[in-house]
Design a protein around this motif. Structure first.
Motif, PDB file in Angstrom:
ATOM      1  N   ASP A 223      11.595  11.936   9.841  1.00 44.56           N
ATOM      2  CA  ASP A 223      12.929  12.515   9.958  1.00 44.56           C
ATOM      3  C   ASP A 223      13.739  12.171   8.702  1.00 44.56           C
ATOM      4  OD1 ASP A 223      15.550  13.070  10.505  1.00 44.56           O
ATOM      5  OD2 ASP A 223      15.626  12.001  12.416  1.00 44.56           O
ATOM      6  N   PRO A 224      14.142  13.191   7.927  1.00 47.03           N
ATOM      7  CA  PRO A 224      14.828  12.908   6.659  1.00 47.03           C
ATOM      8  C   PRO A 224      16.132  12.149   6.852  1.00 47.03           C
ATOM      9  CG  PRO A 224      14.755  15.280   7.092  1.00 47.03           C
ATOM     10  CD  PRO A 224      13.932  14.628   8.152  1.00 47.03           C
ATOM     11  N   VAL A 225      16.750  12.308   7.999  1.00 43.03           N
ATOM     12  CA  VAL A 225      18.017  11.595   8.234  1.00 43.03           C
ATOM     13  C   VAL A 225      17.742  10.103   8.443  1.00 43.03           C
ATOM     14  CG1 VAL A 225      20.020  11.436   9.749  1.00 43.03           C
ATOM     15  CG2 VAL A 225      19.067  13.679   9.180  1.00 43.03           C
ATOM     16  N   ALA A 226      16.626   9.783   9.090  1.00 40.38           N
ATOM     17  CA  ALA A 226      16.287   8.367   9.326  1.00 40.38           C
ATOM     18  C   ALA A 226      15.742   7.722   8.047  1.00 40.38           C
ATOM     19  CB  ALA A 226      15.266   8.262  10.448  1.00 40.38           C
ATOM     20  N   GLY A 227      14.893   8.443   7.332  1.00 40.73           N
ATOM     21  CA  GLY A 227      14.387   7.964   6.037  1.00 40.73           C
ATOM     22  C   GLY A 227      13.315   6.885   6.139  1.00 40.73           C
ATOM     23  N   GLY A 228      12.605   6.730   5.057  1.00 41.93           N
ATOM     24  CA  GLY A 228      11.554   5.715   4.959  1.00 41.93           C
ATOM     25  C   GLY A 228      11.020   5.753   3.537  1.00 41.93           C
ATOM     26  N   VAL A 229      10.220   4.767   3.184  1.00 44.08           N
ATOM     27  CA  VAL A 229       9.644   4.724   1.835  1.00 44.08           C
ATOM     28  C   VAL A 229       8.201   4.272   1.947  1.00 44.08           C
ATOM     29  CG1 VAL A 229       9.699   3.583  -0.438  1.00 44.08           C
ATOM     30  CG2 VAL A 229      11.839   4.048   0.741  1.00 44.08           C
ATOM     31  N   ILE A 230       7.344   4.875   1.128  1.00 42.90           N
ATOM     32  CA  ILE A 230       6.037   4.266   0.899  1.00 42.90           C
ATOM     33  C   ILE A 230       5.760   4.326  -0.595  1.00 42.90           C
ATOM     34  CG2 ILE A 230       4.945   6.378   1.821  1.00 42.90           C
ATOM     35  CD1 ILE A 230       2.499   4.538   2.406  1.00 42.90           C
ATOM     36  N   THR A 231       5.578   3.152  -1.172  1.00 43.81           N
ATOM     37  CA  THR A 231       5.338   3.057  -2.613  1.00 43.81           C
ATOM     38  C   THR A 231       3.985   2.402  -2.845  1.00 43.81           C
ATOM     39  OG1 THR A 231       7.668   2.897  -3.233  1.00 43.81           O
ATOM     40  CG2 THR A 231       6.103   1.889  -4.748  1.00 43.81           C
ATOM     41  N   ILE A 232       3.158   3.043  -3.664  1.00 42.58           N
ATOM     42  CA  ILE A 232       1.928   2.394  -4.128  1.00 42.58           C
ATOM     43  C   ILE A 232       2.272   1.780  -5.486  1.00 42.58           C
ATOM     44  CG2 ILE A 232      -0.490   2.740  -4.850  1.00 42.58           C
ATOM     45  CD1 ILE A 232      -0.008   3.081  -1.810  1.00 42.58           C
ATOM     46  N   GLY A 233       2.258   0.448  -5.536  1.00 41.78           N
ATOM     47  CA  GLY A 233       2.688  -0.240  -6.766  1.00 41.78           C
ATOM     48  C   GLY A 233       1.526  -0.696  -7.629  1.00 41.78           C
ATOM     49  N   LYS A 234       0.321  -0.585  -7.080  1.00 37.19           N
ATOM     50  CA  LYS A 234      -0.841  -1.058  -7.860  1.00 37.19           C
ATOM     51  C   LYS A 234      -2.061  -0.217  -7.501  1.00 37.19           C
ATOM     52  CE  LYS A 234      -3.448  -5.319  -8.615  1.00 37.19           C
ATOM     53  NZ  LYS A 234      -3.454  -6.756  -8.341  1.00 37.19           N
ATOM     54  N   LEU A 235      -2.769   0.211  -8.528  1.00 34.06           N
ATOM     55  CA  LEU A 235      -4.005   0.967  -8.327  1.00 34.06           C
ATOM     56  C   LEU A 235      -5.006   0.483  -9.370  1.00 34.06           C
ATOM     57  CD1 LEU A 235      -5.852   3.303  -7.457  1.00 34.06           C
ATOM     58  CD2 LEU A 235      -4.405   4.872  -8.708  1.00 34.06           C
ATOM     59  N   GLU A 236      -6.137  -0.018  -8.899  1.00 38.15           N
ATOM     60  CA  GLU A 236      -7.164  -0.516  -9.821  1.00 38.15           C
ATOM     61  C   GLU A 236      -8.480   0.183  -9.510  1.00 38.15           C
ATOM     62  OE1 GLU A 236      -6.023  -5.191 -10.663  1.00 38.15           O
ATOM     63  OE2 GLU A 236      -7.418  -4.700  -9.060  1.00 38.15           O
ATOM     64  N   ALA A 237      -9.108   0.725 -10.563  1.00 38.76           N
ATOM     65  CA  ALA A 237     -10.413   1.346 -10.340  1.00 38.76           C
ATOM     66  C   ALA A 237     -11.104   1.498 -11.684  1.00 38.76           C
ATOM     67  CB  ALA A 237     -10.253   2.721  -9.694  1.00 38.76           C
ATOM     68  N   GLY A 238     -12.407   1.390 -11.667  1.00 36.16           N
ATOM     69  CA  GLY A 238     -13.185   1.668 -12.876  1.00 36.16           C
ATOM     70  C   GLY A 238     -13.299   0.495 -13.815  1.00 36.16           C
ATOM     71  N   VAL A 239     -14.342   0.600 -14.680  1.00 35.70           N
ATOM     72  CA  VAL A 239     -14.571  -0.474 -15.649  1.00 35.70           C
ATOM     73  C   VAL A 239     -14.587   0.035 -17.087  1.00 35.70           C
ATOM     74  CG1 VAL A 239     -15.707  -2.222 -14.228  1.00 35.70           C
ATOM     75  CG2 VAL A 239     -17.047  -0.296 -15.056  1.00 35.70           C
ATOM     76  N   VAL A 240     -15.069   1.243 -17.300  1.00 40.42           N
ATOM     77  CA  VAL A 240     -15.196   1.760 -18.665  1.00 40.42           C
ATOM     78  C   VAL A 240     -15.275   3.292 -18.591  1.00 40.42           C
ATOM     79  CG1 VAL A 240     -17.746   1.587 -18.703  1.00 40.42           C
ATOM     80  CG2 VAL A 240     -16.481   1.383 -20.852  1.00 40.42           C
ATOM     81  N   ARG A 241     -15.026   3.977 -19.749  1.00 44.12           N
ATOM     82  CA  ARG A 241     -14.870   5.439 -19.720  1.00 44.12           C
ATOM     83  C   ARG A 241     -16.101   6.200 -19.229  1.00 44.12           C
ATOM     84  NH1 ARG A 241     -12.359   6.496 -24.091  1.00 44.12           N
ATOM     85  NH2 ARG A 241     -12.463   4.494 -25.119  1.00 44.12           N
ATOM     86  N   ASN A 242     -17.300   5.640 -19.457  1.00 45.98           N
ATOM     87  CA  ASN A 242     -18.498   6.430 -19.130  1.00 45.98           C
ATOM     88  C   ASN A 242     -19.257   5.936 -17.899  1.00 45.98           C
ATOM     89  OD1 ASN A 242     -19.284   4.145 -20.402  1.00 45.98           O
ATOM     90  ND2 ASN A 242     -20.676   5.119 -21.873  1.00 45.98           N
ATOM     91  N   VAL A 243     -18.507   5.233 -17.008  1.00 46.14           N
ATOM     92  CA  VAL A 243     -19.097   4.838 -15.714  1.00 46.14           C
ATOM     93  C   VAL A 243     -18.203   5.381 -14.604  1.00 46.14           C
ATOM     94  CG1 VAL A 243     -19.696   2.908 -14.189  1.00 46.14           C
ATOM     95  CG2 VAL A 243     -20.154   2.737 -16.641  1.00 46.14           C
TER      96      VAL A 243
END
Ligand SMILES: CC(=O)N[C@@H](CCC[C@H](N)C(=O)O)C(=O)O
Length: 386
Positions: A223-243
């Motif tokens: 409900d837009p009047v009630a409001g809420g938030v979801i934030t992704i503050g960290k994303l980690e994935a992968g080791v190198v460009r060709n893997v």
């Protein structure tokens, strides 16, 4: 009573030694050293093996009818300071970017005054570890630090805000801060050679889709009047460009002004993550943890009295604030003890948690004098009612 210069020195010393949640050993040592210089006549200073970095100082009242608690949080954030201040953090990658150095200094200012001017009621100063994570308020309650003689009948606390000028105090009846849920998500697929996507199962693509779909939770399910938030503050994935990455890890936070709202967002997040996992043939592990970050609900009677005091005090500008989506584990303590939390204006262009956050120190005396004045009036009022 501590002078403005002494308060500023204490704040700057504390600012230089930020420590993360439950690791506040140096901070505790410093606080104990400062408290050790106060008049000890009516003071009882306590530390606890169950929550080793916490401190509680009890001041015996002259003819007490109750015990009034005041809480200050002690931990810093994993942020590399970029203020260039001469008293910048000396701890690499750690910063008091949420103003807890000011919170502790204000508490010390109030405590030093009442150590020289015995209050009528008992006062309890709770220097609380772990506000930013780990929920030290809840830990203290569960481990019975705030029990028996140390049980507050009422509890007060402040949080600094850069959005209000120095001299302004913000507060409101009802909900001041949101409740939060900490989010940890792991997506597991199949790693492989960048040249052969058909033989792998790429979790970077799955994580990107997940972050994208998460954006629809608040916009389409809440409900837009009630409001809420979801934030992704960290994303980690992968080791190198060709893997091709076989694993992605996401961390975030959910905010809502009611328990029902938080639970609704939690539920939608679980469903969206399960849907992404299914469509990418991935495994998903989702951990949602509310800990003690309950909505901060101000007690109606005490808060009305506090606001009334602010409105009648010429040196202070009172501003009624909107509920904020910041979280606070003082919300958990306010669910156990009636009390009030308020915003202390420290006026800065940088936000809370920013590496450039530089609150104005003149706010310290505003906080100290406000609480001394309010507590004195509040205790006299009780006496009048006896
Ligand atoms: C005032 C403030 O900034 N508080 C923190 C509280 C942390 C909440 C919890 N660890 C979470 O991330 O959900 C905030 O981030 O609002």
């Amino acid at each position: 009573m501590l002078t403005t210069q002494q308060l500023s020195k204490i704040r700057r010393d504390l600012h230089q030694m930020p420590e993360l949640a439950l690791q506040e050993q140096e901070t505790q040592k410093h606080l104990l050293q400062v408290i050790g210089q106060f008049n000890q006549q009516n003071l009882q200073v306590m530390t606890f093996s169950q929550l080793p970095t916490a401190i509680i100082v009890r001041i015996q009242g002259s003819h007490p009818v109750k015990t009034i608690g005041y809480r200050a949080d002690m931990d810093g954030l994993p942020v590399q300071e970029k203020t260039n201040l001469p008293f910048s953090s000396q701890n690499e990658g750690r910063m008091h970017a949420c103003g807890h150095d000011l919170h502790m200094t204000v508490a010390l200012g109030i405590l030093s005054y009442f150590s020289d001017h015995q209050p009528q009621d008992n006062l309890l100063f709770f220097f609380q570890p772990a506000e930013e994570s780990e929920s030290g308020g809840k830990l203290a309650y569960e481990q019975e630090l705030l029990a028996g003689q140390l049980r507050p009948d009422e509890f007060f606390a402040l949080h600094v805000t850069p959005d209000l000028p120095v001299g302004t105090i913000g507060c409101r009846l009802g909900t001041l801060f949101a409740g939060t849920t900490e989010v940890n998500i792991d997506l597991y697929g199949q790693d492989g050679h960048a040249a052969y996507p058909q033989r792998a199962n790429d979790m970077i693509v799955a994580a990107a889709q997940l972050v994208d779909q998460i954006q629809t939770i608040v916009s389409r399910s809440i409900d837009p009047v009630a409001g809420g938030v979801i934030t992704i503050g960290k994303l980690e994935a992968g080791v190198v460009r060709n893997v091709i990455a076989g694993h992605a890890h996401l961390e975030g936070t959910i905010r809502g002004l009611t328990q029902t709202m938080i639970e609704r967002i939690d539920e939608r997040l679980r469903a969206v993550a399960a849907g992404i996992a299914k469509s990418y043939d991935a495994k998903v592990d989702i951990q949602l943890n509310q800990g003690g970050y309950w909505p901060v609900e101000n007690n109606p009677e005490l808060t009305a009295e506090f606001i009334d005091y602010l409105q009648q005090t010429p040196q202070i500008t009172y501003q009624e604030t909107q509920p904020a989506m910041t979280g606070e584990d003082f919300g958990y303590l306010l669910a156990q003890f009636p009390g009030t939390m308020f915003w202390l204006g420290v006026e800065d262009r940088a936000q809370l948690h920013a590496a450039t956050f530089n609150p104005r120190e003149e706010a310290i005396t505003v906080g100290v004098e406000t609480m001394i004045g309010f507590l004195t009036a509040h205790m006299h009022r009780d006496e009048g009612e006896q």
